[in-house]
Design a protein around this motif. Structure first.
Motif, PDB file in Angstrom:
ATOM      1  N   MET A   1       0.836  -1.201   0.000  1.00  0.00           N
ATOM      2  CA  MET A   1       0.000   0.000   0.000  1.00  0.00           C
ATOM      3  C   MET A   1       0.868   1.248   0.000  1.00  0.00           C
ATOM      4  SD  MET A   1      -1.419   2.621   2.064  1.00  0.00           S
ATOM      5  CE  MET A   1      -1.339   2.081   3.748  1.00  0.00           C
ATOM      6  N   LEU A   2       0.610   2.151  -0.934  1.00  0.00           N
ATOM      7  CA  LEU A   2       1.359   3.396  -1.027  1.00  0.00           C
ATOM      8  C   LEU A   2       0.726   4.477  -0.175  1.00  0.00           C
ATOM      9  CD1 LEU A   2       2.086   3.708  -4.859  1.00  0.00           C
ATOM     10  CD2 LEU A   2       3.723   3.138  -3.066  1.00  0.00           C
ATOM     11  N   ASP A   3       1.557   5.370   0.330  1.00  0.00           N
ATOM     12  CA  ASP A   3       1.039   6.552   1.004  1.00  0.00           C
ATOM     13  C   ASP A   3       0.514   7.527  -0.040  1.00  0.00           C
ATOM     14  OD1 ASP A   3       1.723   5.623   3.524  1.00  0.00           O
ATOM     15  OD2 ASP A   3       3.716   6.526   3.442  1.00  0.00           O
ATOM     16  N   SER A   4      -0.351   8.416   0.397  1.00  0.00           N
ATOM     17  CA  SER A   4      -0.872   9.449  -0.479  1.00  0.00           C
ATOM     18  C   SER A   4       0.202  10.471  -0.818  1.00  0.00           C
ATOM     19  CB  SER A   4      -2.048  10.158   0.200  1.00  0.00           C
ATOM     20  OG  SER A   4      -2.417  11.311  -0.522  1.00  0.00           O
ATOM     21  N   CYS A   5       0.042  11.104  -1.970  1.00  0.00           N
ATOM     22  CA  CYS A   5       0.916  12.211  -2.332  1.00  0.00           C
ATOM     23  C   CYS A   5       0.585  13.464  -1.531  1.00  0.00           C
ATOM     24  CB  CYS A   5       0.832  12.492  -3.830  1.00  0.00           C
ATOM     25  SG  CYS A   5      -0.842  12.789  -4.451  1.00  0.00           S
ATOM     26  N   PHE A   6      -0.554  13.468  -0.863  1.00  0.00           N
ATOM     27  CA  PHE A   6      -0.937  14.584   0.013  1.00  0.00           C
ATOM     28  C   PHE A   6      -0.689  14.150   1.456  1.00  0.00           C
ATOM     29  CE2 PHE A   6      -3.826  14.722  -3.682  1.00  0.00           C
ATOM     30  CZ  PHE A   6      -3.394  15.913  -4.240  1.00  0.00           C
ATOM     31  N   LYS A   7       0.170  14.853   2.145  1.00  0.00           N
ATOM     32  CA  LYS A   7       0.611  14.410   3.461  1.00  0.00           C
ATOM     33  C   LYS A   7      -0.186  14.991   4.617  1.00  0.00           C
ATOM     34  CE  LYS A   7       3.797  12.084   1.409  1.00  0.00           C
ATOM     35  NZ  LYS A   7       3.554  10.641   1.190  1.00  0.00           N
ATOM     36  N   THR A   8      -0.827  16.101   4.408  1.00  0.00           N
ATOM     37  CA  THR A   8      -1.514  16.769   5.505  1.00  0.00           C
ATOM     38  C   THR A   8      -2.925  17.164   5.082  1.00  0.00           C
ATOM     39  OG1 THR A   8      -0.817  18.997   4.864  1.00  0.00           O
ATOM     40  CG2 THR A   8       0.678  17.747   6.310  1.00  0.00           C
ATOM     41  N   LYS A   9      -3.733  17.471   6.082  1.00  0.00           N
ATOM     42  CA  LYS A   9      -5.083  17.943   5.803  1.00  0.00           C
ATOM     43  C   LYS A   9      -5.044  19.263   5.035  1.00  0.00           C
ATOM     44  CE  LYS A   9      -9.315  19.314   8.174  1.00  0.00           C
ATOM     45  NZ  LYS A   9      -9.941  19.543   9.492  1.00  0.00           N
ATOM     46  N   LYS A  10      -4.068  20.101   5.324  1.00  0.00           N
ATOM     47  CA  LYS A  10      -3.947  21.370   4.608  1.00  0.00           C
ATOM     48  C   LYS A  10      -3.705  21.134   3.118  1.00  0.00           C
ATOM     49  CE  LYS A  10      -1.388  25.745   4.658  1.00  0.00           C
ATOM     50  NZ  LYS A  10      -0.320  26.533   5.340  1.00  0.00           N
ATOM     51  N   GLU A  11      -2.867  20.173   2.789  1.00  0.00           N
ATOM     52  CA  GLU A  11      -2.615  19.857   1.384  1.00  0.00           C
ATOM     53  C   GLU A  11      -3.875  19.301   0.725  1.00  0.00           C
ATOM     54  OE1 GLU A  11       0.707  17.219   1.200  1.00  0.00           O
ATOM     55  OE2 GLU A  11       2.157  18.751   1.777  1.00  0.00           O
ATOM     56  N   ARG A  12      -4.611  18.505   1.461  1.00  0.00           N
ATOM     57  CA  ARG A  12      -5.853  17.949   0.921  1.00  0.00           C
ATOM     58  C   ARG A  12      -6.890  19.041   0.702  1.00  0.00           C
ATOM     59  NH1 ARG A  12      -4.311  13.193   4.796  1.00  0.00           N
ATOM     60  NH2 ARG A  12      -3.541  11.721   3.242  1.00  0.00           N
ATOM     61  N   ALA A  13      -6.942  19.983   1.612  1.00  0.00           N
ATOM     62  CA  ALA A  13      -7.876  21.106   1.450  1.00  0.00           C
ATOM     63  C   ALA A  13      -7.549  21.895   0.188  1.00  0.00           C
ATOM     64  CB  ALA A  13      -7.820  22.011   2.673  1.00  0.00           C
ATOM     65  N   ALA A  14      -6.275  22.137  -0.047  1.00  0.00           N
ATOM     66  CA  ALA A  14      -5.864  22.880  -1.238  1.00  0.00           C
ATOM     67  C   ALA A  14      -6.196  22.100  -2.507  1.00  0.00           C
ATOM     68  CB  ALA A  14      -4.368  23.179  -1.177  1.00  0.00           C
ATOM     69  N   ALA A  15      -6.029  20.786  -2.452  1.00  0.00           N
ATOM     70  CA  ALA A  15      -6.347  19.960  -3.619  1.00  0.00           C
ATOM     71  C   ALA A  15      -7.840  19.980  -3.919  1.00  0.00           C
ATOM     72  CB  ALA A  15      -5.874  18.529  -3.380  1.00  0.00           C
ATOM     73  N   PHE A  16      -8.657  19.925  -2.888  1.00  0.00           N
ATOM     74  CA  PHE A  16     -10.106  19.991  -3.095  1.00  0.00           C
ATOM     75  C   PHE A  16     -10.487  21.337  -3.703  1.00  0.00           C
ATOM     76  CE2 PHE A  16     -14.491  20.843  -1.975  1.00  0.00           C
ATOM     77  CZ  PHE A  16     -15.112  19.626  -2.227  1.00  0.00           C
ATOM     78  N   GLU A  17      -9.936  22.396  -3.176  1.00  0.00           N
ATOM     79  CA  GLU A  17     -10.272  23.733  -3.659  1.00  0.00           C
ATOM     80  C   GLU A  17      -9.906  23.897  -5.128  1.00  0.00           C
ATOM     81  OE1 GLU A  17     -11.784  27.405  -3.954  1.00  0.00           O
ATOM     82  OE2 GLU A  17     -12.055  25.973  -2.309  1.00  0.00           O
ATOM     83  N   ALA A  18      -8.817  23.278  -5.550  1.00  0.00           N
ATOM     84  CA  ALA A  18      -8.349  23.422  -6.932  1.00  0.00           C
ATOM     85  C   ALA A  18      -9.127  22.562  -7.924  1.00  0.00           C
ATOM     86  CB  ALA A  18      -6.868  23.059  -7.013  1.00  0.00           C
ATOM     87  N   ALA A  19      -9.886  21.588  -7.433  1.00  0.00           N
ATOM     88  CA  ALA A  19     -10.588  20.655  -8.314  1.00  0.00           C
ATOM     89  C   ALA A  19     -11.832  21.296  -8.928  1.00  0.00           C
ATOM     90  CB  ALA A  19     -10.981  19.399  -7.541  1.00  0.00           C
TER      91      ALA A  19
END
Length: 220
Positions: A1-19
């Protein structure tokens, strides 16, 4: 199992906003094609937000799917969401979980997985405000139009629901439910920025071409 390329909730928030386009893939709506085929096609056409939703399958099936999709998600920078199951998301290295009104409460899910990105399905203002109080990272408003991919008792809310709900909740939000290409302009005009679609994408003869067509509408 690979880890995500997004390491933190802040990074995930930015990814959601950009989608923009939020593709929801369920094996029952792929016209018999493998989920991975749909996932890869959507990814290659620029989708950066994908949810795996399996209402008719067991957790192992969903887990195996998520594990198989994680490397592709990392390669394309995709926020990988799991419908309903926090344990599957954690075990498979997914980025977040979308929870319904009858699923694990947001507060409990957050205690288990503080760094995951949590969405909550909401069908009215009361549910949306409750989701915000509970600590949801985003809400989904829907179903906007009549839909056959999910059974809900409230019926279609209509585009006006975006104006009724979103300004009062002040959370990132997606919209979903029976959405087709022709309806994207009116959803954007109402303030939607993250539009979730199932069969319009997953049952398209050429998924990548359909994704490019849909994403172009966000820029027109």
């Amino acid at each position: 199992m690979l880890d995500s390329c997004f390491k933190t909730k802040k990074e995930r928030a930015a990814a959601f906003e950009a989608a923009d386009l939020y593709v929801v893939i369920s094996s029952e709506f792929t016209l018999g094609r493998p989920v991975m085929e749909i996932f890869e096609a959507a990814a290659s056409a620029g989708v950066t937000l994908i949810q795996l939703r399996e209402k008719q399958k067991g957790k192992k099936f969903l887990y195996d799917l998520a594990v198989a999709c994680r490397p592709v998600a990392n390669r394309y920078g995709i926020l990988l969401m799991i419908d309903d199951h926090v344990d599957v998301a954690l075990a498979a290295g997914a980025d977040g979980v979308h929870l319904g009104q009858e699923d694990l409460p947001i507060e409990a899910a957050r205690r288990i997985a503080p760094e995951l990105w949590f969405g909550n399905s909401t069908h009215n203002l009361e549910e949306a405000l409750a989701a915000r109080r509970a600590g949801a990272d985003y809400i989904n408003i829907g179903p906007i139009y009549p839909t056959r991919t999910k059974s809900v008792s409230c019926g279609a809310l209509g585009v006006d629901a975006i104006c009724r709900i979103a300004p009062q909740v002040q959370l990132p939000f997606s919209v979903m439910g029976g959405i087709k290409a022709a309806q994207i302009p009116e959803l954007l005009a109402a303030g939607a920025r993250h539009i979730a679609m199932v069969t319009e994408v997953t049952q398209a003869p050429d998924v990548a071409a359909k994704v490019r067509e849909l994403r172009a509408l966000f820029r027109s």
